[in-house]
Design a protein around this motif. Structure first.
Motif, short mmCIF file in Angstrom:
data_model
loop_
_atom_site.label_atom_id
_atom_site.label_comp_id
_atom_site.label_asym_id
_atom_site.label_seq_id
_atom_site.Cartn_x
_atom_site.Cartn_y
_atom_site.Cartn_z
N THR A 193 98.57 -18.73 135.86
CA THR A 193 98.11 -18.67 134.47
C THR A 193 97.21 -19.86 134.15
O THR A 193 96.16 -19.70 133.54
N GLU B 158 94.93 -12.96 132.84
CA GLU B 158 94.41 -13.45 131.57
C GLU B 158 95.03 -12.69 130.39
O GLU B 158 95.42 -13.28 129.38
N ASN C 11 97.47 -14.26 127.48
CA ASN C 11 97.10 -14.15 126.06
C ASN C 11 98.06 -13.26 125.28
O ASN C 11 97.75 -12.86 124.15
N ASP C 12 99.21 -12.93 125.90
CA ASP C 12 100.22 -12.06 125.27
C ASP C 12 99.64 -10.71 124.87
O ASP C 12 99.99 -10.13 123.85
N GLU C 13 98.69 -10.22 125.68
CA GLU C 13 98.12 -8.90 125.47
C GLU C 13 98.75 -7.93 126.47
O GLU C 13 99.36 -8.35 127.45
#
Length: 77
Positions: free
Chosen positions: A19, A66, A70-72
């Motif tokens: 990360t 990524e 980005n908590d996506e």
């Protein structure tokens, strides 16, 4: 093995490194942890192969990490 399958199985330190250093060549301990979890296989969807600086993940894997960072919701890779 797909990235979403091995991601939860690697050491937390490996996930943290991936990360924080997303897109960079993998150091030996990170590469070794991934390969230990995957049984030594390198799926071309997430493994770009060797570079002069060391092994690297594919652009798809970098994008997936990524999104996770980005908590996506990452796209399955």
């Amino acid at each position: 093995m797909k990235i979403f399958e091995w991601w939860p199985r690697v050491q937390p330190e490996t996930r943290d490194w991936l990360t924080e250093h997303n897109g960079e060549p993998l150091p030996p301990h990170v590469s070794a942890d991934i390969l230990a979890v995957t049984g030594g296989t390198t799926d071309s969807e997430w493994w770009a192969g060797e570079s002069a600086e060391g092994p690297q993940l594919s652009d798809e894997a970098v994008d997936w990490i990524e999104a996770v960072a980005n908590d996506e919701e990452p796209t399955p890779s």
